[in-house]
Design a protein around this motif. Structure first.
Motif, short mmCIF file in Angstrom:
data_model
loop_
_atom_site.label_atom_id
_atom_site.label_comp_id
_atom_site.label_asym_id
_atom_site.label_seq_id
_atom_site.Cartn_x
_atom_site.Cartn_y
_atom_site.Cartn_z
N ARG A 24 0.87 -1.18 0.00
CA ARG A 24 0.00 0.00 0.00
C ARG A 24 0.90 1.23 0.00
N ASP A 48 1.11 -0.11 -4.41
CA ASP A 48 -0.30 -0.21 -4.04
C ASP A 48 -0.93 -1.50 -4.56
N HIS A 49 -1.67 -2.17 -3.68
CA HIS A 49 -2.46 -3.36 -4.02
C HIS A 49 -3.83 -3.20 -3.36
N THR A 50 -4.80 -3.86 -3.90
CA THR A 50 -6.13 -3.83 -3.30
C THR A 50 -6.09 -4.60 -1.98
#
Length: 103
Positions: A24, A48-50
């Motif tokens: 993130r 960034d990743h979900t």
């Protein structure tokens, strides 16, 4: 404390784990606090990743551990271990909060 331990294979300078914090945006306070580490040495590491991707990455990471409990000294690492489904403890819990490990 009468605790037996097994050290992670990827430890010290070999580690690439810091919980889900690397998946993130970097907290704004980090580069202000330690610019050499968080700007120079960690360049390109914060991606960034979900939330779903973070969960999958943490679960995959935690599959390597073969002990009932994993102890760490970093709050970001603890967050990732717990997110990945491991019984994680911060070392401060052992020292100051009467947490007990079974031996």
């Amino acid at each position: 404390m009468n605790i037996r331990y097994v050290e992670a294979e990827k430890n010290h300078e070999k580690t690439d784990f810091c919980g889900s914090t690397l998946y993130r945006a970097q907290p704004a306070k980090n580069p202000k606090f330690a610019p050499k580490h968080y700007i120079e040495q960690a360049k390109g590491k914060f991606q960034d990743h979900t939330p779903e991707e973070q969960l999958a990455i943490m679960q995959d990471h935690c599959r390597q551990y073969k002990t009932d409990t994993v102890v760490c000294y970093c709050h970001y690492c603890l967050e990732g271990l717990l997110q990945g489904g491991i019984n994680g403890l911060h070392i401060a819990d052992l020292l100051f909060n009467d947490k007990v490990l079974s031996v």
